[in-house]
Design a protein around this motif. Structure first.
Motif, PDB file in Angstrom:
ATOM      1  N   ILE A 125       0.840  -1.197   0.000  1.00  0.00           N
ATOM      2  CA  ILE A 125       0.000   0.000   0.000  1.00  0.00           C
ATOM      3  C   ILE A 125       0.878   1.251   0.000  1.00  0.00           C
ATOM      4  N   GLY A 126       1.983   1.200   0.738  1.00  0.00           N
ATOM      5  CA  GLY A 126       2.901   2.334   0.746  1.00  0.00           C
ATOM      6  C   GLY A 126       3.496   2.596  -0.626  1.00  0.00           C
ATOM      7  N   ARG A 127       3.877   1.530  -1.331  1.00  0.00           N
ATOM      8  CA  ARG A 127       4.420   1.702  -2.682  1.00  0.00           C
ATOM      9  C   ARG A 127       3.339   2.217  -3.636  1.00  0.00           C
ATOM     10  N   ALA A 128       2.118   1.729  -3.456  1.00  0.00           N
ATOM     11  CA  ALA A 128       1.021   2.217  -4.286  1.00  0.00           C
ATOM     12  C   ALA A 128       0.813   3.710  -4.077  1.00  0.00           C
ATOM     13  N   ALA A 129       0.893   4.153  -2.836  1.00  0.00           N
ATOM     14  CA  ALA A 129       0.722   5.581  -2.551  1.00  0.00           C
ATOM     15  C   ALA A 129       1.779   6.403  -3.289  1.00  0.00           C
ATOM     16  N   ASP A 130       3.024   5.904  -3.320  1.00  0.00           N
ATOM     17  CA  ASP A 130       4.084   6.613  -4.047  1.00  0.00           C
ATOM     18  C   ASP A 130       3.731   6.723  -5.531  1.00  0.00           C
ATOM     19  N   ILE A 131       3.217   5.630  -6.119  1.00  0.00           N
ATOM     20  CA  ILE A 131       2.858   5.631  -7.543  1.00  0.00           C
ATOM     21  C   ILE A 131       1.677   6.556  -7.796  1.00  0.00           C
ATOM     22  N   TYR A 132       0.688   6.519  -6.919  1.00  0.00           N
ATOM     23  CA  TYR A 132      -0.454   7.429  -7.069  1.00  0.00           C
ATOM     24  C   TYR A 132      -0.005   8.889  -6.964  1.00  0.00           C
ATOM     25  N   ASN A 133       0.851   9.187  -5.999  1.00  0.00           N
ATOM     26  CA  ASN A 133       1.266  10.575  -5.811  1.00  0.00           C
ATOM     27  C   ASN A 133       2.055  11.104  -7.010  1.00  0.00           C
ATOM     28  N   ARG A 134       2.972  10.290  -7.532  1.00  0.00           N
ATOM     29  CA  ARG A 134       3.722  10.722  -8.717  1.00  0.00           C
ATOM     30  C   ARG A 134       2.800  10.848  -9.921  1.00  0.00           C
ATOM     31  N   SER A 135       1.839   9.950 -10.042  1.00  0.00           N
ATOM     32  CA  SER A 135       0.879  10.027 -11.144  1.00  0.00           C
ATOM     33  C   SER A 135       0.035  11.292 -11.032  1.00  0.00           C
ATOM     34  N   ASP A 163      -7.844  -0.299   5.126  1.00  0.00           N
ATOM     35  CA  ASP A 163      -7.077  -0.031   3.901  1.00  0.00           C
ATOM     36  C   ASP A 163      -7.306   1.390   3.419  1.00  0.00           C
ATOM     37  N   TYR A 164      -8.558   1.843   3.455  1.00  0.00           N
ATOM     38  CA  TYR A 164      -8.864   3.204   3.022  1.00  0.00           C
ATOM     39  C   TYR A 164      -8.158   4.215   3.924  1.00  0.00           C
ATOM     40  N   ASP A 165      -8.208   3.985   5.228  1.00  0.00           N
ATOM     41  CA  ASP A 165      -7.536   4.893   6.162  1.00  0.00           C
ATOM     42  C   ASP A 165      -6.043   4.968   5.849  1.00  0.00           C
ATOM     43  N   ARG A 166      -5.448   3.834   5.557  1.00  0.00           N
ATOM     44  CA  ARG A 166      -4.008   3.776   5.315  1.00  0.00           C
ATOM     45  C   ARG A 166      -3.632   4.504   4.027  1.00  0.00           C
ATOM     46  N   ILE A 167      -4.335   4.224   2.930  1.00  0.00           N
ATOM     47  CA  ILE A 167      -3.952   4.833   1.660  1.00  0.00           C
ATOM     48  C   ILE A 167      -4.195   6.335   1.654  1.00  0.00           C
ATOM     49  N   PHE A 168      -5.330   6.762   2.207  1.00  0.00           N
ATOM     50  CA  PHE A 168      -5.629   8.194   2.167  1.00  0.00           C
ATOM     51  C   PHE A 168      -4.712   8.996   3.080  1.00  0.00           C
ATOM     52  N   ALA A 169      -4.192   8.376   4.125  1.00  0.00           N
ATOM     53  CA  ALA A 169      -3.236   9.068   4.993  1.00  0.00           C
ATOM     54  C   ALA A 169      -1.918   9.315   4.267  1.00  0.00           C
ATOM     55  N   LEU A 170      -1.646   8.518   3.234  1.00  0.00           N
ATOM     56  CA  LEU A 170      -0.386   8.621   2.508  1.00  0.00           C
ATOM     57  C   LEU A 170      -0.489   9.441   1.223  1.00  0.00           C
ATOM     58  N   LEU A 171      -1.712   9.736   0.796  1.00  0.00           N
ATOM     59  CA  LEU A 171      -1.904  10.411  -0.488  1.00  0.00           C
ATOM     60  C   LEU A 171      -1.824  11.928  -0.365  1.00  0.00           C
ATOM     61  N   ASP A 172      -1.278  12.529  -1.403  1.00  0.00           N
ATOM     62  CA  ASP A 172      -1.321  13.980  -1.569  1.00  0.00           C
ATOM     63  C   ASP A 172      -2.789  14.428  -1.488  1.00  0.00           C
ATOM     64  N   GLU A 173      -3.035  15.492  -0.771  1.00  0.00           N
ATOM     65  CA  GLU A 173      -4.406  15.973  -0.582  1.00  0.00           C
ATOM     66  C   GLU A 173      -5.059  16.408  -1.884  1.00  0.00           C
TER      67      GLU A 173
END
Length: 273
Positions: A125-135, A163-173
């Protein structure tokens, strides 16, 4: 707060789930969705067909049919979670951002992070957040808004509330969210709580229904409280007005055109109620 005007679009996954049983093309999808009465379409990278490198031609086709492109959705062979597939994910984001930029207001929707290999879930999930943020950076550079679409399908990394709590905490607002009512319910979540907790990210909504045991159902035949979902979306500060109706039930598998037409009729009956 005044209620925002809502517009109804149709997602093309209803046909995509037929696999090899679907032998049509994007023009057939446009025709069926327009004939059913929808105002917009959300099409995917696997269904765009011969328009993939011809956004102007697709825009003309939509204009002829009286449809708007509400969103363009795409997935990843690497599940948006594999480091060795990240560059391919970014290249896909560039390609589809450029395509979506041709359609003012269209949102670029990234699919759910998915486990494609063994390893700790939290790390993936952490790696996914990195990919989402760069995208998100890539999409914004093209003038397009990016939104995340979690799912409940096999091996998803974005299934339950934790899972939702985890990913959204890592995503750019600045990255938005496409809440999908069917997937939220299949994840055992309290849909009102989830919509409320992340209301500031809601850009548009995927509306579909499931039974109490999580089986896909035609809209209105399951447990989704559609009026409550519509009210929550309308109150969200970033909501753009699009309600994208999607259908994955067995009934849709038998006759996609009839299913999306019936869902449109269901929505208008609710609107009149």
């Amino acid at each position: 707060m005044a209620e925002r005007a809502r517009r109804f679009a149709c997602q093309t996954f209803t046909w995509e789930m037929l696999g090899d049983g679907w032998t049509g093309g994007p023009d057939d999808l446009v025709e069926a969705i327009a004939a059913a009465g929808y105002e917009g379409i959300e099409i995917t990278d696997t269904m765009i067909g011969h328009y993939a490198d011809r956004p102007d031609a697709f825009a003309n086709r939509l204009d002829e049919a009286g449809l708007a492109l509400a969103a363009f959705a795409y997935g990843s062979d690497g599940g948006f979670s594999e480091p060795d597939r990240a560059e391919a994910d970014y290249e896909a984001c560039r390609r589809w951002s450029d395509f979506a930029a041709r359609f003012p207001g269209a949102v670029l929707s990234m699919g759910s992070a998915t486990a494609m290999s063994d390893g700790p879930r939290a790390d993936k999930i952490g790696r996914a957040a990195d990919i989402y943020n760069r995208s998100g950076e890539i999409a914004r550079a093209a003038g397009v808004q990016l939104a995340l679409h979690p799912s409940s399908h096999e091996n998803t990394l974005l299934f339950d509330k934790a899972d939702y709590d985890r990913i959204f905490a890592l995503l750019d607002e600045r990255i938005d969210w496409v809440p999908d009512t069917g997937h939220i319910l299949r994840g055992g979540q309290d849909i009102g709580e989830t919509l409320s907790d992340f209301a500031h990210r809601i850009r548009y909504v995927h509306l579909k229904d499931v039974t109490a045991d999580g089986t896909w159902a035609m809209l209105g035949a399951g447990v989704c409280d559609v009026p409550a979902v519509l009210a929550a979306a309308s109150a969200a500060p970033r909501f753009n007005g699009w309600i994208v109706v999607e259908e994955e039930s067995d009934e849709a598998g038998r006759d996609p055109e009839a299913a999306v037409r019936r869902n449109f009729e269901t929505m208008h009956a609710l609107k009149r109620a």
